[in-house]
Design a protein around this motif. Structure first.
Motif, PDB file in Angstrom:
ATOM      1  N   HIS A  25     -20.608   8.206   8.128  1.00 44.22           N
ATOM      2  CA  HIS A  25     -20.531   8.209   6.726  1.00 44.22           C
ATOM      3  C   HIS A  25     -21.548   7.048   5.992  1.00 44.22           C
ATOM      4  CE1 HIS A  25     -18.461   8.423   2.614  1.00 44.22           C
ATOM      5  NE2 HIS A  25     -18.585   6.868   2.757  1.00 44.22           N
ATOM      6  N   THR A  26     -21.481   5.840   6.622  1.00 48.93           N
ATOM      7  CA  THR A  26     -22.705   4.719   6.285  1.00 48.93           C
ATOM      8  C   THR A  26     -23.847   5.175   6.652  1.00 48.93           C
ATOM      9  OG1 THR A  26     -20.837   3.016   6.259  1.00 48.93           O
ATOM     10  CG2 THR A  26     -23.161   2.213   6.565  1.00 48.93           C
ATOM     11  N   GLY A  27     -24.004   5.807   7.901  1.00 46.06           N
ATOM     12  CA  GLY A  27     -25.318   6.224   8.665  1.00 46.06           C
ATOM     13  C   GLY A  27     -25.810   7.150   7.714  1.00 46.06           C
ATOM     14  N   ARG A  28     -25.521   8.073   6.978  1.00 44.47           N
ATOM     15  CA  ARG A  28     -25.808   8.927   6.015  1.00 44.47           C
ATOM     16  C   ARG A  28     -26.590   8.308   4.675  1.00 44.47           C
ATOM     17  NH1 ARG A  28     -24.725  14.514   6.210  1.00 44.47           N
ATOM     18  NH2 ARG A  28     -23.719  15.005   8.071  1.00 44.47           N
ATOM     19  N   PHE A  29     -25.931   7.254   4.530  1.00 42.59           N
ATOM     20  CA  PHE A  29     -26.548   6.432   3.265  1.00 42.59           C
ATOM     21  C   PHE A  29     -27.772   5.859   3.780  1.00 42.59           C
ATOM     22  CE2 PHE A  29     -22.040   6.398   1.269  1.00 42.59           C
ATOM     23  CZ  PHE A  29     -22.293   6.923   0.257  1.00 42.59           C
ATOM     24  N   VAL A  30     -27.607   4.987   4.922  1.00 40.71           N
ATOM     25  CA  VAL A  30     -28.860   4.444   5.412  1.00 40.71           C
ATOM     26  C   VAL A  30     -29.993   5.218   5.513  1.00 40.71           C
ATOM     27  CG1 VAL A  30     -29.588   3.336   7.659  1.00 40.71           C
ATOM     28  CG2 VAL A  30     -27.580   2.653   6.644  1.00 40.71           C
ATOM     29  N   ALA A  53     -27.639  19.378  12.587  1.00 44.34           N
ATOM     30  CA  ALA A  53     -27.013  19.681  11.050  1.00 44.34           C
ATOM     31  C   ALA A  53     -27.553  18.678  10.079  1.00 44.34           C
ATOM     32  CB  ALA A  53     -25.290  19.491  10.977  1.00 44.34           C
ATOM     33  N   LEU A  54     -27.613  17.453  10.406  1.00 43.59           N
ATOM     34  CA  LEU A  54     -28.088  16.248   9.547  1.00 43.59           C
ATOM     35  C   LEU A  54     -29.700  16.454   9.529  1.00 43.59           C
ATOM     36  CD1 LEU A  54     -27.792  13.795   7.970  1.00 43.59           C
ATOM     37  CD2 LEU A  54     -28.186  12.394  10.041  1.00 43.59           C
ATOM     38  N   ARG A 273     -25.828  10.584  -5.600  1.00 46.86           N
ATOM     39  CA  ARG A 273     -25.990   9.645  -4.270  1.00 46.86           C
ATOM     40  C   ARG A 273     -24.946   9.735  -3.301  1.00 46.86           C
ATOM     41  NH1 ARG A 273     -30.473   5.920  -5.718  1.00 46.86           N
ATOM     42  NH2 ARG A 273     -29.739   4.497  -3.828  1.00 46.86           N
ATOM     43  N   GLY A 274     -23.970  10.417  -3.572  1.00 46.66           N
ATOM     44  CA  GLY A 274     -22.871  10.513  -2.784  1.00 46.66           C
ATOM     45  C   GLY A 274     -21.868   9.208  -2.794  1.00 46.66           C
ATOM     46  N   ARG A 275     -22.035   8.565  -3.866  1.00 49.48           N
ATOM     47  CA  ARG A 275     -21.136   7.373  -3.987  1.00 49.48           C
ATOM     48  C   ARG A 275     -19.916   7.590  -4.357  1.00 49.48           C
ATOM     49  NH1 ARG A 275     -24.620   2.991  -7.457  1.00 49.48           N
ATOM     50  NH2 ARG A 275     -24.461   4.820  -8.601  1.00 49.48           N
ATOM     51  N   ALA A 297     -21.263 -11.104  -7.235  1.00 49.75           N
ATOM     52  CA  ALA A 297     -22.095  -9.752  -7.156  1.00 49.75           C
ATOM     53  C   ALA A 297     -21.321  -8.681  -7.529  1.00 49.75           C
ATOM     54  CB  ALA A 297     -22.731  -9.713  -5.965  1.00 49.75           C
ATOM     55  N   ALA A 298     -21.574  -7.847  -8.190  1.00 46.94           N
ATOM     56  CA  ALA A 298     -20.720  -6.671  -8.528  1.00 46.94           C
ATOM     57  C   ALA A 298     -21.603  -5.445  -8.162  1.00 46.94           C
ATOM     58  CB  ALA A 298     -20.384  -6.606 -10.085  1.00 46.94           C
ATOM     59  N   GLY A 299     -20.977  -4.244  -7.831  1.00 49.36           N
ATOM     60  CA  GLY A 299     -21.620  -3.057  -7.867  1.00 49.36           C
ATOM     61  C   GLY A 299     -20.691  -1.661  -7.565  1.00 49.36           C
ATOM     62  N   GLN A 300     -21.066  -0.801  -6.894  1.00 51.78           N
ATOM     63  CA  GLN A 300     -20.130   0.195  -6.607  1.00 51.78           C
ATOM     64  C   GLN A 300     -20.633   0.969  -5.328  1.00 51.78           C
ATOM     65  OE1 GLN A 300     -21.561   3.761  -9.196  1.00 51.78           O
ATOM     66  NE2 GLN A 300     -20.474   5.249  -8.082  1.00 51.78           N
ATOM     67  N   ASP A 301     -19.301   1.112  -4.638  1.00 53.47           N
ATOM     68  CA  ASP A 301     -19.122   1.698  -3.506  1.00 53.47           C
ATOM     69  C   ASP A 301     -19.541   0.719  -2.039  1.00 53.47           C
ATOM     70  OD1 ASP A 301     -19.169   3.117  -0.968  1.00 53.47           O
ATOM     71  OD2 ASP A 301     -19.261   5.064  -2.196  1.00 53.47           O
ATOM     72  N   ILE A 302     -18.577   0.300  -1.606  1.00 51.70           N
ATOM     73  CA  ILE A 302     -18.989  -0.827  -0.472  1.00 51.70           C
ATOM     74  C   ILE A 302     -19.697  -0.068   0.729  1.00 51.70           C
ATOM     75  CG2 ILE A 302     -16.979  -2.441  -1.208  1.00 51.70           C
ATOM     76  CD1 ILE A 302     -15.341  -1.164   1.374  1.00 51.70           C
ATOM     77  N   TYR A 303     -19.289   1.030   0.893  1.00 52.81           N
ATOM     78  CA  TYR A 303     -20.238   1.667   1.957  1.00 52.81           C
ATOM     79  C   TYR A 303     -21.361   1.908   1.761  1.00 52.81           C
ATOM     80  CZ  TYR A 303     -15.408   2.222   4.071  1.00 52.81           C
ATOM     81  OH  TYR A 303     -14.125   1.962   4.579  1.00 52.81           O
ATOM     82  N   ALA A 304     -21.599   2.577   0.330  1.00 53.41           N
ATOM     83  CA  ALA A 304     -23.072   3.017  -0.007  1.00 53.41           C
ATOM     84  C   ALA A 304     -23.965   1.599  -0.034  1.00 53.41           C
ATOM     85  CB  ALA A 304     -23.026   3.497  -1.411  1.00 53.41           C
TER      86      ALA A 304
END
Length: 357
Positions: A25-30, A53-54, A273-275, A297-304
């Motif tokens: 999951h995190t790897g794809r964002f990276v 597949a990736l 972005r998949g978030r 700090a504020a943002g969206q999606d801890i994994y993304a």
């Protein structure tokens, strides 16, 4: 053994960066973040089908099968890479073998580990060897551990020591990934079911009940019910370089309940972005001699958001924008305020002036 000059010409954008656990999951964002910033991701992992597949989804990228329990496969996988980002948990199983492989290859290592003990092990077992090799190893370069450390370091400013550091996590909710849940099981087993906190300048294991209290998050989140001593990787990263004998972390009660709920759903993408729709505020308070300093700090999606944190770290290491070598947390190896400013498209920051507590 290959050795790379981190500050050499061409070592920034366009570098080949290996991503172990690239299909997670995190790897794809990276992988996506590396491509967006002009690097060339090298896709690594144990599962050949998922790698293929990736690679097909990212036309032109190379995939190499490797396993943390097979050193020779890791050596082959890292051949030609300028750096490696480890996104494959549980990190209790993968961090040490990947650090070893990075040291053999003479390249920097970054991971996104949130596991307290795995991060402590990296500091304990590799500090001298990484320093002697002149390489950089950055554990916990992610939402938990890395971001909190950057915020605490920024809040400290010109202070060299503080009495206390508090990191409060205001999550709108927590749909954990399978990797998060698996890592939690491993950590709990290592602790014998006990809890952990950082007090008196050291990690302490205990069976005390968790306390619920109210934390005054900045607007628009505002006051929230939180679980006290919901301990995260910041208790390893912050004390690794800052003289703060009390480091305490907190989690919104709602998110903590969702994490432990049976059958908790995984994150669901809501944008291109998949978030996920999850939002967060990380509110940091440091206190010294009755004076308080605060940064949020504020943002969206801890994994993304872990992806730009990890990729910015690699970019800075490869271009020589570092303050030390060896095993080092984000706040120790990078210029923390400048690093956070570089993530302005992912994070909004609020800095409060020092006040009397």
């Amino acid at each position: 053994m290959k050795h790379y000059e981190y500050a050499g010409a061409g070592m920034g954008s366009g570098s080949i960066v290996a991503v172990f656990g690239a299909y997670g999951h995190t790897g794809r964002f990276v992988v996506a973040e590396l491509r967006e910033r002009g690097h060339v991701p090298l896709l690594l992992g144990r599962d050949r089908d998922k790698l293929v597949a990736l690679a097909e989804a990212h036309a032109g990228l190379e995939a190499r099968q490797a396993s943390a329990d097979d050193p020779a496969s890791l050596d082959r996988a890292l051949d030609g890479a300028a750096a490696v980002i480890n996104c494959a948990g549980p990190f209790a199983s993968t961090a040490a073998p990947l650090v070893e492989a990075a040291l053999r290859a003479g390249i920097p290592y970054v991971d996104v580990a949130a596991e307290i003990e795995a991060n402590a092990d990296t500091f304990a077992h590799f500090a001298e060897r990484a320093r002697a090799a002149g390489t950089v190893v950055v554990p916990a370069m992610a939402f938990y551990g890395g971001l909190g450390d950057l915020l605490v370091t920024t809040a400290m400013g010109d202070w060299t020591a503080a009495d206390e550091a508090h990191i409060a996590y205001g999550l709108s909710g927590w749909h954990p990934t399978g990797g998060t849940l698996a890592a939690g099981v491993v950590s709990s087993r290592r602790r014998g079911g006990r809890r952990v906190r950082f007090t008196g300048g050291r990690l302490e294991y205990h069976d005390d009940a968790l306390l619920t209290l109210e934390w005054p998050f900045p607007a628009p989140l505002g006051p929230q019910s939180v679980i006290g001593e919901f301990t995260m990787a910041d208790v390893v990263t912050v004390p690794s370089h800052l003289a703060v004998p009390e480091v305490r972390t907190y989690m919104t009660a709602k998110a903590a309940a969702e994490l432990s709920a049976p059958g908790a759903p995984a994150p669901a993408a809501v944008d291109e972005r998949g978030r996920s729709a999850q939002t967060f505020v990380v509110d940091v308070l440091v206190r010294s001699g009755g004076v308080e300093r605060r940064v949020a700090a504020a943002g969206q999606d801890i994994y993304a958001v872990s992806a730009p944190l990890a990729v910015e770290a690699v970019d800075r290491v490869l271009t020589g924008r570092t303050r030390t070598t060896g095993v080092a947390s984000a706040g120790a190896v990078f210029d923390a305020p400048d690093f956070l400013r570089a993530l302005s498209s992912h994070l909004s920051l609020h800095v409060s002036a020092g006040t009397r507590g």
